[in-house]
Scaffold this motif. Structure first.
Motif, PDB file in Angstrom:
ATOM      1  N   VAL A 191      26.624  19.420  22.587  1.00  0.00           N
ATOM      2  CA  VAL A 191      25.535  18.508  23.330  1.00  0.00           C
ATOM      3  C   VAL A 191      26.157  17.601  24.198  1.00  0.00           C
ATOM      4  O   VAL A 191      25.525  17.180  25.335  1.00  0.00           O
ATOM      5  CB  VAL A 191      24.438  17.801  22.424  1.00  0.00           C
ATOM      6  N   ARG A 192      27.009  16.927  23.813  1.00  0.00           N
ATOM      7  CA  ARG A 192      27.743  15.772  24.487  1.00  0.00           C
ATOM      8  C   ARG A 192      28.328  16.332  25.723  1.00  0.00           C
ATOM      9  O   ARG A 192      28.371  15.794  26.724  1.00  0.00           O
ATOM     10  CB  ARG A 192      28.638  15.054  23.612  1.00  0.00           C
ATOM     11  N   GLN A 193      29.120  17.360  25.444  1.00  0.00           N
ATOM     12  CA  GLN A 193      29.839  18.054  26.616  1.00  0.00           C
ATOM     13  C   GLN A 193      28.775  18.501  27.693  1.00  0.00           C
ATOM     14  O   GLN A 193      29.059  18.289  29.023  1.00  0.00           O
ATOM     15  CB  GLN A 193      30.353  19.236  26.094  1.00  0.00           C
ATOM     16  N   ILE A 194      27.710  18.980  27.276  1.00  0.00           N
ATOM     17  CA  ILE A 194      26.516  19.346  28.223  1.00  0.00           C
ATOM     18  C   ILE A 194      26.103  18.069  29.173  1.00  0.00           C
ATOM     19  O   ILE A 194      25.911  17.968  30.336  1.00  0.00           O
ATOM     20  CB  ILE A 194      25.290  20.085  27.527  1.00  0.00           C
ATOM     21  N   ALA A 195      25.677  16.998  28.289  1.00  0.00           N
ATOM     22  CA  ALA A 195      25.265  15.742  29.072  1.00  0.00           C
ATOM     23  C   ALA A 195      26.346  15.261  30.058  1.00  0.00           C
ATOM     24  O   ALA A 195      26.047  14.913  31.170  1.00  0.00           O
ATOM     25  CB  ALA A 195      25.250  14.631  27.730  1.00  0.00           C
ATOM     26  N   GLU A 196      27.893  15.323  29.659  1.00  0.00           N
ATOM     27  CA  GLU A 196      28.673  14.956  30.462  1.00  0.00           C
ATOM     28  C   GLU A 196      28.786  15.884  31.909  1.00  0.00           C
ATOM     29  O   GLU A 196      28.810  15.445  33.018  1.00  0.00           O
ATOM     30  CB  GLU A 196      30.109  14.885  29.926  1.00  0.00           C
ATOM     31  N   LEU A 207      29.725  26.079  41.562  1.00  0.00           N
ATOM     32  CA  LEU A 207      29.162  27.299  40.755  1.00  0.00           C
ATOM     33  C   LEU A 207      29.666  27.252  39.629  1.00  0.00           C
ATOM     34  O   LEU A 207      29.023  27.543  38.474  1.00  0.00           O
ATOM     35  CB  LEU A 207      29.310  28.629  41.512  1.00  0.00           C
ATOM     36  N   GLU A 208      31.003  26.948  39.497  1.00  0.00           N
ATOM     37  CA  GLU A 208      31.834  26.985  38.208  1.00  0.00           C
ATOM     38  C   GLU A 208      31.084  25.792  37.190  1.00  0.00           C
ATOM     39  O   GLU A 208      31.284  26.085  35.901  1.00  0.00           O
ATOM     40  CB  GLU A 208      33.101  26.562  38.402  1.00  0.00           C
ATOM     41  N   LEU A 209      30.914  24.721  38.028  1.00  0.00           N
ATOM     42  CA  LEU A 209      30.305  23.812  36.933  1.00  0.00           C
ATOM     43  C   LEU A 209      28.923  24.100  36.315  1.00  0.00           C
ATOM     44  O   LEU A 209      28.651  23.946  35.147  1.00  0.00           O
ATOM     45  CB  LEU A 209      30.022  22.224  37.803  1.00  0.00           C
ATOM     46  N   LEU A 210      28.143  24.778  37.160  1.00  0.00           N
ATOM     47  CA  LEU A 210      26.766  25.234  36.658  1.00  0.00           C
ATOM     48  C   LEU A 210      26.931  26.644  35.604  1.00  0.00           C
ATOM     49  O   LEU A 210      26.189  26.434  34.591  1.00  0.00           O
ATOM     50  CB  LEU A 210      26.032  25.915  37.575  1.00  0.00           C
ATOM     51  N   ARG A 211      27.971  27.330  35.811  1.00  0.00           N
ATOM     52  CA  ARG A 211      28.220  28.206  34.765  1.00  0.00           C
ATOM     53  C   ARG A 211      28.776  27.564  33.582  1.00  0.00           C
ATOM     54  O   ARG A 211      28.255  28.096  32.377  1.00  0.00           O
ATOM     55  CB  ARG A 211      29.454  29.116  35.335  1.00  0.00           C
ATOM     56  N   ARG A 212      29.438  26.663  33.599  1.00  0.00           N
ATOM     57  CA  ARG A 212      30.117  25.993  32.233  1.00  0.00           C
ATOM     58  C   ARG A 212      28.992  25.367  31.702  1.00  0.00           C
ATOM     59  O   ARG A 212      28.818  25.614  30.349  1.00  0.00           O
ATOM     60  CB  ARG A 212      31.040  25.009  32.779  1.00  0.00           C
ATOM     61  N   ILE A 213      27.886  24.768  32.239  1.00  0.00           N
ATOM     62  CA  ILE A 213      26.793  24.115  31.487  1.00  0.00           C
ATOM     63  C   ILE A 213      26.089  25.015  30.862  1.00  0.00           C
ATOM     64  O   ILE A 213      25.406  25.067  29.562  1.00  0.00           O
ATOM     65  CB  ILE A 213      25.933  23.442  32.789  1.00  0.00           C
TER      66      ILE A 213
END
Length: 205
Positions: free
Chosen positions: A135-140, A157-163
């Motif tokens: 959850v912390r990673q998602i928030a970051e 797009l890579e950031l959106l996929r990671r989220i």
């Protein structure tokens, strides 16, 4: 004597059979191994015969000597309900035997409960920790995406996929956590039942 001898009153039937059978047995020769069968037909009449018709076997019958001495009583076959009830009793008896063999006291049962629940609780604690980290990673990552948008740039797009992947991991872990919580409740109920049954069994002795 190939045909069945029938009479409504049982006493009358037996008297007739006992009077006539010895003579018939002697006339047949080698009748020492000969037996007769006594059963009740569909009209409730007691029948003495050399065979038991298949439709009456399940209702039970008696095996007699030609002189009328009962050699064996074959009980009626149990109904499906009676068989199921008997099977449940057998299963419960075996479960009781294992329970008394496994535990020497209520304290033993409670100790086993604590050990088993501790394993589940440890797994749940690890899952909660992993969820919190994700959850912390998602928030970051979402904060980074928001900064990119505020600057007027397009979010990679890579950031959106990671989220999305992180959110999926959280969803899977929360499902597993829910399952383990259910297991913990089941374990508690199982040991509650064991305590109650052990108390009941030991109270009888």
């Amino acid at each position: 004597m190939r045909s069945a001898m029938r009479a409504a009153p049982v006493v009358r039937l037996l008297v007739a059979a006992l009077v006539s059978l010895p003579a018939l047995a002697n006339a047949a020769g080698g009748a020492g191994d000969r037996v007769l069968y006594r059963y009740t037909d569909e009209r409730g009449i007691v029948v003495l015969n050399e065979v038991v018709p298949p439709e009456y076997v399940a209702k039970g019958y008696e095996i007699l000597t030609p002189t009328g001495r009962v050699l064996e009583v074959v009980p009626p076959q149990p109904s499906p309900e009676e068989y199921a009830a008997k099977r449940r009793q057998e299963v419960q008896k075996e479960a009781d035997r294992r329970l008394l063999k496994r535990y020497n006291s209520i304290a033993d049962i409670e100790s086993a409960r604590t050990r088993k629940l501790a394993i589940v609780e440890q797994d749940m604690a690890i899952m909660r920790s992993n969820i919190a980290s994700l959850v912390r990673q998602i928030a970051e990552e979402e904060a980074a995406a928001a900064r990119t948008q505020r600057s007027g740039r397009e979010v990679a797009l890579e950031l959106l996929r990671r989220i999305a992947d992180l959110q999926k991991e959280v969803s899977v872990l929360r499902e597993r956590l829910s399952q383990r919580a259910g297991e913990a409740r089941s374990i508690g109920a199982e040991f509650d039942k064991a305590v109650a049954r052990y108390t009941e069994l030991t109270a009888r002795s």
